[in-house]
Design a protein around this motif. Structure first.
Motif, PDB file in Angstrom:
ATOM      1  N   VAL A  70       6.129   6.233 -25.693  1.00 52.15           N
ATOM      2  CA  VAL A  70       6.634   4.869 -25.706  1.00 52.15           C
ATOM      3  C   VAL A  70       5.985   4.046 -24.598  1.00 52.15           C
ATOM      4  O   VAL A  70       5.768   4.527 -23.490  1.00 52.15           O
ATOM      5  CB  VAL A  70       8.172   4.847 -25.521  1.00 52.15           C
ATOM      6  N   LYS A  71       5.681   2.790 -24.919  1.00 48.58           N
ATOM      7  CA  LYS A  71       5.279   1.798 -23.927  1.00 48.58           C
ATOM      8  C   LYS A  71       6.208   0.601 -24.053  1.00 48.58           C
ATOM      9  O   LYS A  71       6.683   0.290 -25.151  1.00 48.58           O
ATOM     10  CB  LYS A  71       3.833   1.333 -24.141  1.00 48.58           C
ATOM     11  N   LEU A  72       6.468  -0.050 -22.939  1.00 47.76           N
ATOM     12  CA  LEU A  72       7.293  -1.252 -22.925  1.00 47.76           C
ATOM     13  C   LEU A  72       6.505  -2.404 -22.315  1.00 47.76           C
ATOM     14  O   LEU A  72       5.701  -2.193 -21.403  1.00 47.76           O
ATOM     15  CB  LEU A  72       8.567  -1.022 -22.106  1.00 47.76           C
TER      16      LEU A  72
ATOM     17  N   ASP B 257       6.904  -6.679 -21.008  1.00 50.59           N
ATOM     18  CA  ASP B 257       7.766  -7.845 -20.806  1.00 50.59           C
ATOM     19  C   ASP B 257       7.054  -9.091 -21.322  1.00 50.59           C
ATOM     20  O   ASP B 257       5.929  -9.025 -21.848  1.00 50.59           O
ATOM     21  CB  ASP B 257       8.176  -7.986 -19.341  1.00 50.59           C
ATOM     22  N   SER B 258       7.679 -10.235 -21.167  1.00 50.99           N
ATOM     23  CA  SER B 258       7.131 -11.469 -21.732  1.00 50.99           C
ATOM     24  C   SER B 258       5.836 -11.900 -21.061  1.00 50.99           C
ATOM     25  O   SER B 258       5.052 -12.658 -21.639  1.00 50.99           O
ATOM     26  CB  SER B 258       8.165 -12.591 -21.634  1.00 50.99           C
ATOM     27  N   SER B 259       5.591 -11.419 -19.843  1.00 46.90           N
ATOM     28  CA  SER B 259       4.356 -11.768 -19.145  1.00 46.90           C
ATOM     29  C   SER B 259       3.172 -10.923 -19.590  1.00 46.90           C
ATOM     30  O   SER B 259       2.040 -11.174 -19.203  1.00 46.90           O
ATOM     31  CB  SER B 259       4.549 -11.607 -17.633  1.00 46.90           C
ATOM     32  N   GLY B 260       3.458  -9.872 -20.371  1.00 53.05           N
ATOM     33  CA  GLY B 260       2.394  -8.986 -20.839  1.00 53.05           C
ATOM     34  C   GLY B 260       2.254  -7.721 -20.021  1.00 53.05           C
ATOM     35  O   GLY B 260       1.427  -6.861 -20.340  1.00 53.05           O
ATOM     36  N   GLN B 261       3.066  -7.576 -18.972  1.00 51.15           N
ATOM     37  CA  GLN B 261       3.014  -6.345 -18.183  1.00 51.15           C
ATOM     38  C   GLN B 261       3.502  -5.171 -19.026  1.00 51.15           C
ATOM     39  O   GLN B 261       4.534  -5.257 -19.687  1.00 51.15           O
ATOM     40  CB  GLN B 261       3.877  -6.454 -16.925  1.00 51.15           C
ATOM     41  N   ILE B 262       2.750  -4.079 -18.994  1.00 47.05           N
ATOM     42  CA  ILE B 262       3.078  -2.906 -19.801  1.00 47.05           C
ATOM     43  C   ILE B 262       3.327  -1.700 -18.897  1.00 47.05           C
ATOM     44  O   ILE B 262       2.587  -1.461 -17.939  1.00 47.05           O
ATOM     45  CB  ILE B 262       1.936  -2.585 -20.787  1.00 47.05           C
ATOM     46  N   VAL B 263       4.383  -0.949 -19.203  1.00 48.53           N
ATOM     47  CA  VAL B 263       4.621   0.327 -18.526  1.00 48.53           C
ATOM     48  C   VAL B 263       4.660   1.417 -19.581  1.00 48.53           C
ATOM     49  O   VAL B 263       5.156   1.212 -20.689  1.00 48.53           O
ATOM     50  CB  VAL B 263       5.926   0.317 -17.709  1.00 48.53           C
TER      51      VAL B 263
ATOM     52  N   LYS C  45       8.599  -6.299 -25.886  1.00 50.17           N
ATOM     53  CA  LYS C  45       7.877  -5.593 -26.936  1.00 50.17           C
ATOM     54  C   LYS C  45       7.928  -4.091 -26.679  1.00 50.17           C
ATOM     55  O   LYS C  45       7.905  -3.643 -25.525  1.00 50.17           O
ATOM     56  CB  LYS C  45       6.425  -6.076 -26.993  1.00 50.17           C
ATOM     57  N   ILE C  46       7.985  -3.331 -27.765  1.00 54.42           N
ATOM     58  CA  ILE C  46       7.984  -1.869 -27.686  1.00 54.42           C
ATOM     59  C   ILE C  46       6.791  -1.330 -28.466  1.00 54.42           C
ATOM     60  O   ILE C  46       6.519  -1.775 -29.582  1.00 54.42           O
ATOM     61  CB  ILE C  46       9.286  -1.280 -28.253  1.00 54.42           C
ATOM     62  N   PHE C  47       6.070  -0.400 -27.859  1.00 51.79           N
ATOM     63  CA  PHE C  47       4.954   0.290 -28.509  1.00 51.79           C
ATOM     64  C   PHE C  47       5.357   1.750 -28.693  1.00 51.79           C
ATOM     65  O   PHE C  47       5.799   2.400 -27.738  1.00 51.79           O
ATOM     66  CB  PHE C  47       3.688   0.215 -27.662  1.00 51.79           C
TER      67      PHE C  47
END
Length: 453
Positions: free
Chosen positions: A350-352, A354-360, A392-394
Motif C-alpha cells: 500500500v501507498k498513501l 495527501d493532497s499535496s502529492g506527498q507519498i508514503v 489517494k490510495i495505491f
C-alpha cells in the motif's frame, strides 16, 4: 610558628574545597584492560539539576544529606558487561533527558572496573558483589529519610540482574526496576533468586531486543516488551563483516528505545499478544482483554498502567519500529472483502498520498493472507511516516506465482482504519479489481455500512 599553622590550615581547607567541587567522570578503560582483567572498583556518580554537567562522587557507606537530597526521587543507571572498557555511548543522553523530565537524583553506577574483561563469566560473577554495595548505599539512604518506593533502577544487560538482586534484598519494596535487554547467557533457566523477577520491585518493566543472542528470551517483568519480535532490530547489521555493531546493535537497541521514550517526539503504543506472528496477522490490536481503553506506551511512562498490569498474568507486548529515532511506526488496519469465487493467497502493498502529492509507502511485510469470497481479511499495514489527510490510495496485490497467468483480486469493499490515530475517519472504496503485480490507485471516501449476506 603562627604563620606555619595558618598556612597549613589554609592549604588543607583549600584542598578540601577543591576536592569537594571536583567533577568526576565515568571510568574510561580500553581493550588492554579487558585482556588483563580488572578487579571490582565501584564508583557512584551523582547528577542533579544543580550539577547536571559535573558528577559528584558518593560514598556508599557515608551518605550525607548535604551531598544527596534523599527526599527526591532517585534513579539508578546500571550498565552491563564492557568487553572493550569504553564508557557507554548513551550515558550523557540518559542523564540529561531524565533531569529534563523531573527534579531527581540520577546515580550512575560505574562498575566498569569489574565489568571490563574478555571473560564474560567473570563479569557475571561480579553482579552480586555490585548489588551488595548498592544495598549498603540504599540502607544508608533509608536511614537518612529516603523512601524505597521513590527508587527507580534502570539496568542494562547484566545491570538488569544487578537491579533484581538489589530488589531481592529489600523484599520487592523498591518502587520500580526497568530491565533493558537483560543478559541471557549464564542466566537462562536460573531460579528467580538468580535473575531479575517481577517480585524484585513494586513494578518491573522489561524491553527485550536480542533474545536470540545476548538477551533473555522469557518473561521477567510485570510487562515485557518485544520490539520487532525481540530479534533482528531494523537498521542493525546482519553479517559479521560489520564488526562490533553486528554483535551489539540489537542488544543496545533497548537502551535507545528507552531514551526515545524520554523525548516528546512520539509515544510508541504496544499491544498484548501470544506471539509476534499473531501480532503481524493483526490478531492483537487492542487491549480489551486487559480492560484498558488505551494500550500501554513503551518506556519511561509505562508505570501509568502499573496497577492494571500487576493484576494480570505476565504478558508479552509487541510492536514494530523503524530503523532510527524516533522509531515510531504508524499503523493502519486494512479490511478487504473479495467477491471473486477463486481462493487466492497473497500479500498487499500500500501507498498513501495527501493532497499535496506527498507519498508514503508501507513498510515491507510478506505476511500472506487468504482471500476467499465474502470473508473479511484484516491486514496490519505499517508506515514510517504519517499523513494526516489521505487523498489517494495505491494498492498492489502480490502472490508467489512465478509463471502462468496473472491473478486478479476482485475486491467488494476495502476499508482503511487508522490504528495509531483512532480518532481519524475510516476510509473506504468499493468494487476494485487488482491485477497481480499491477498497481491500482483510487480516491477513498468516507465509509458506509455494508452488509454481506
Amino acid at each position: 610558628m603562627f604563620w606555619l599553622i595558618f598556612c597549613s590550615v589554609f592549604l588543607r581547607c583549600l584542598a578540601s574545597s577543591e576536592n569537594e567541587e571536583k567533577c568526576h567522570e565515568f571510568t574510561d578503560l580500553n581493550f588492554g584492560h579487558s585482556v588483563i582483567g580488572t578487579k571490582l572498583n565501584l564508583k557512584l556518580l551523582l547528577y542533579t539539576r544543580e550539577n547536571e554537567n559535573c558528577a559528584r562522587k558518593l560514598d556508599h557507606e557515608n551518605v550525607t544529606i548535604s551531598r544527596l537530597n534523599v527526599t527526591r526521587r532517585t534513579t539508578f543507571i546500571i550498565h552491563g558487561y564492557r568487553p572493550t572498557g569504553s564508557p557507554p555511548v548513551w550515558l550523557d543522553d540518559i542523564v540529561k533527558l531524565l533531569l529534563m523530565l523531573e527534579d531527581m537524583n540520577v546515580i550512575i553506577v560505574d562498575w566498569n572496573e569489574g565489568a571490563t574483561t574478555i571473560l564474560y563469566n567473570v563479569a557475571a560473577e561480579m553482579t552480586k558483589k555490585v548489588a551488595d554495595i548498592l544495598e549498603v548505599l540504599l540502607r544508608n539512604m533509608v536511614n537518612q529519610g529516603a523512601a524505597l518506593d521513590q527508587i527507580h533502577m534502570i539496568g542494562v544487560s547484566l545491570g538488569a540482574h544487578i537491579s533484581g538482586f538489589v530488589g531481592q534484598k529489600f523484599k520487592g519494596q523498591i518502587g520500580r526496576i526497568t530491565g533493558l535487554d537483560p543478559a541471557g547467557p549464564l542466566f537462562k533457566d536460573k531460579s528467580i533468586d538468580e535473575r531479575l523477577d517481577p517480585s524484585d520491585a513494586q513494578f518491573v518493566d522489561v524491553i527485550h531486543t536480542d533474545i536470540d543472542a545476548l538477551g533473555y528470551r522469557e518473561l521477567l517483568g510485570h510487562i515485557d516488551f518485544y520490539p520487532n519480535g525481540g530479534t533482528d532490530q531494523p537498521g542493525c547489521p546482519r553479517t559479521i563483516f560489520s564488526g562490533k555493531q553486528y554483535l551489539v546493535c540489537d542488544h543496545q537497541r533497548s537502551v535507545f528505545l528507552f531514551l526515545n521514550s524520554l523525548k516528546p517526539e512520539c509515544n510508541i503504543t504496544t499491544y498484548p499478544c501470544a506471539s509476534y506472528s499473531e501480532f503481524q496477522k493483526a490478531a492483537c490490536t487492542s487491549c480489551d482483554a486487559l480492560s484498558l481503553s488505551q494500550c500501554p506506551t513503551l518506556g519511561y511512562w509505562v508505570d501509568k498502567w502499573k496497577d492494571t498490569l500487576k493484576s494480570h498474568p505476565q504478558t508479552k507486548f509487541y510492536f514494530d519500529t523503524t530503523s532510527k529515532m524516533p522509531f515510531c511506526v504508524h499503523y493502519y488496519l486494512l479490511d478487504i472483502i473479495v467477491w471473486g469465487k477463486v481462493l487466492h493467497w497473497g500479500f498487499i502493498e500500500v501507498k498513501l498520498a495527501d493532497s499535496s502529492g506527498q507519498i508514503v509507502q508501507s513498510m515491507e511485510d510478506r505476511t500472506e493472507a487468504k482471500f476467499e469470497q465474502y470473508n473479511q481479511v484484516t491486514l496490519l499495514i505499517k508506515f514510517d511516516e504519517d499523513l494526516q489527510k489521505i487523498a489517494k490510495i495505491f494498492l498492489t496485490f502480490h502472490t508467489n506465482n512465478v509463471i502462468g497467468p496473472k491473478y486478479k483480486l476482485r475486491i467488494l469493499r476495502l476499508r482503511l482504519r487508522p490504528l495509531t490515530h483512532p480518532d481519524r475517519p475510516h476510509l473506504c472504496r468499493y468494487d476494485i479489481i487488482a491485477e497481480e503485480n499491477t498497481e491500482v490507485s483510487f480516491k477513498p471516501m468516507p465509509c458506509q455500512n455494508l452488509k454481506i449476506n
